[in-house]
Design an enzyme around this catalytic site. Sequence first.
Site, PDB file in Angstrom:
ATOM      1  N   GLY A   1       6.859  -2.009  10.612  1.00 28.40           N
ATOM      2  CA  GLY A   1       6.602  -2.901   9.492  1.00 28.40           C
ATOM      3  C   GLY A   1       5.241  -2.705   8.855  1.00 28.40           C
ATOM      4  O   GLY A   1       4.650  -1.617   8.894  1.00 28.40           O
ATOM      5  N   SER A   2       4.706  -3.774   8.269  1.00 31.15           N
ATOM      6  CA  SER A   2       3.517  -3.709   7.414  1.00 31.15           C
ATOM      7  C   SER A   2       2.245  -3.272   8.127  1.00 31.15           C
ATOM      8  O   SER A   2       1.236  -2.997   7.469  1.00 31.15           O
ATOM      9  CB  SER A   2       3.281  -5.078   6.760  1.00 31.15           C
ATOM     10  OG  SER A   2       4.387  -5.446   5.964  1.00 31.15           O
ATOM     11  N   ALA A   3       2.268  -3.213   9.436  1.00 27.30           N
ATOM     12  CA  ALA A   3       1.077  -2.775  10.162  1.00 27.30           C
ATOM     13  C   ALA A   3       0.652  -1.366   9.756  1.00 27.30           C
ATOM     14  O   ALA A   3      -0.517  -0.995   9.914  1.00 27.30           O
ATOM     15  CB  ALA A   3       1.317  -2.836  11.668  1.00 27.30           C
TER      16      ALA A   3
END
Length: 699
Positions: free
Chosen positions: A389-391
Amino acid sequence: MKKKKKKAQIPFRLNILFFVVFLLFSALILRLGVVQIVYGEQYRKEVERTENVTVNTPAPRGKIYDRNHQIIVDNEPLNAITYTRTQTTKPDEMLDVARKLAKYIDKPTDRVTERDLKDYWILTREEKAKAKITKKEWKQFKNKELTDKDIYQRQLRRITDEDLKEITSDELEVVAIFREMNSGYALTPQMIKNEGVTNDEYAIVSEHLEELPGVDVTTDWNRHYAYGNTLRTVLGNITSSEEGLPREKLDYYLSRDYSRNDRVGKSYIEAQYEDVLRGKKAKIKNITDKAGNIIETIEVSKGQRGKDIVLTIDMELQQRVEQIIEEELMAAKRRGGGELLDRAFVVMMNPKTGEILSMAGKQYTKDENGKVQLKDYALGTMTSAYAMGSAVKGATVLTGFQTGVIKPGTVLIDEPLHIKGTPEKKSYKTMGAINDLKALEMSSNVYMFKTAIAIAGTKYRPYQSLPINPEAFSIFRNYFSQFGLGVKTGIDLPGEIIGWPGNSTLPGHLLDLAIGQFDTYTPLQMAQYVSTIANGGYRMKPQIVKEIREPNNDKDELGNIIYSFEPKVLNRVDMKTEYIERVQEGFRRVMQGANGTARAFFANAPYKPAGKTGTAQSFYDGPIKSKRMTPTYNLTLVGYAPYDDPEVAFSVVVPWVQDSNSPINKYIGRKILDAYFELKEKRQAEKVEQPSQTDHEQE
């Protein structure tokens, strides 16, 4: 007169000659007597000596310490009973010893095989065994048309289950002892029993050694894990004395002077550092007579315990981290995390050196009685991969900077994207005009989508198709790999995976790649990625072994350092320093900015952290086959602290959560950083409190 005198002298000379001859014969007889009576047995042995056989006896393995020199893995002494057969020992002689020994010890029979039982049956039921062979076959044997081996194999095949039922429970224990006696080389001690040898068994066998030729009592060792299951899957295992050398590596070990029943590392740290941890064997020369009996045993060289290794792991921190994972995993299950939520991972490392401080994973399971168990799954930090994800958006922004499609300060409109043939693409809320820092702080998906579209060499037109250059996937992966995403991190352990790169080149999947929802990565890769951003662009090799040391018999002190592993830079990312500093600021705002997605958990942290949250829509692909492809969420968090001079970086990965709003990743992240800095403060205080040597002298 002269004639008479001459005749008189001749007998006198003869007498002297006879006397000298007598003395010589007397000396010779005396010498023969001494040789025969005094040294006869010794010279007989010398004449009968036929072979000098050198035998290697194993030595204990080296110990494993943590970075603070706390023992993690030690050697636990065990009472042991061994048997050494000579080159001429016959099976019936061994069987006789086995019967006697069975009266003095309890030997488990769980390792006895059907073949062992058949061998014993043939040996103890000679007439019945002969009857298994027909007269015609015996005739063929006599005519040398059949060999001993042919006869034996036919006997084995013809022994029935009814035949084997003749073997009593008492005999079964004899079989178990006999199989161990017969399992190795002649003149090499075989372990009969080294687990659960009671003091009474040890003593009674010692008292009856004269009637047990070949049997001896000694001390063996077993691996002792001081912290129980903590980090167990990473520490690895060794083979037992019954297992011996792994079959798939038999030739390799035998060529390196191992014996078949030696214990060796079979997984992870124990296997990776086998050459270091392996003890130096003692060499013993057995002098045998013509009959193969041992006349004399001479110690050629003494053995030595294997070298010790010091890990980079902080076991006190490791324990705290594992406890935090367990508590938060159970809390998330109670809050509605779902039945598929069964694991969580944490990797903590020094971003400047690559030293792994904690490598933790826990797996939620139930035993056959339905009781909940939380098993060690630290290994999953490098052997399992998930969409993060956005990490990963820090890498996306830096890829945009380096390709020139955006620059620090570039403003893009966060709005829902409608692409023909693709579901609507949007952020969790519409943000309007935002720059790169705001995009990281608030975790804008659309900012990343538009960056990816530009990298693909096209433009977004609402409700129209989006033709892209498939090379855009390679561009992303090339830059991502410079941070350690999608490639091996280089950790000094076997079995690391690189994750899964998607094989599609559809436009929608390129946009998914830009927000971490297409390719999969390991928790260890995520820790290396954020460390590379934290330290200014240097991808450090993760290291779990810090030093190799000489073994020291003094339990309170470590031996001298043989080798110290220095930090290793795998690569410097091909990006300007100002670009990396821009992302660092974006990461700081995530945790400390007014609109940061992790502000609620980290804004008040005294150690001033920076990082990036992540939520990936995913599909379950775990152990419950009936639930495969069920929609779930992977919750992630990467970060480091302090943001202006980082000393610790971390990744948190919690896959297959049912609720996308679950705060489990943030709870774990905050608590592990708190634990790190609390331990640091405590140790600094203890160091100050400890009086120096000078203080003692002054007193």
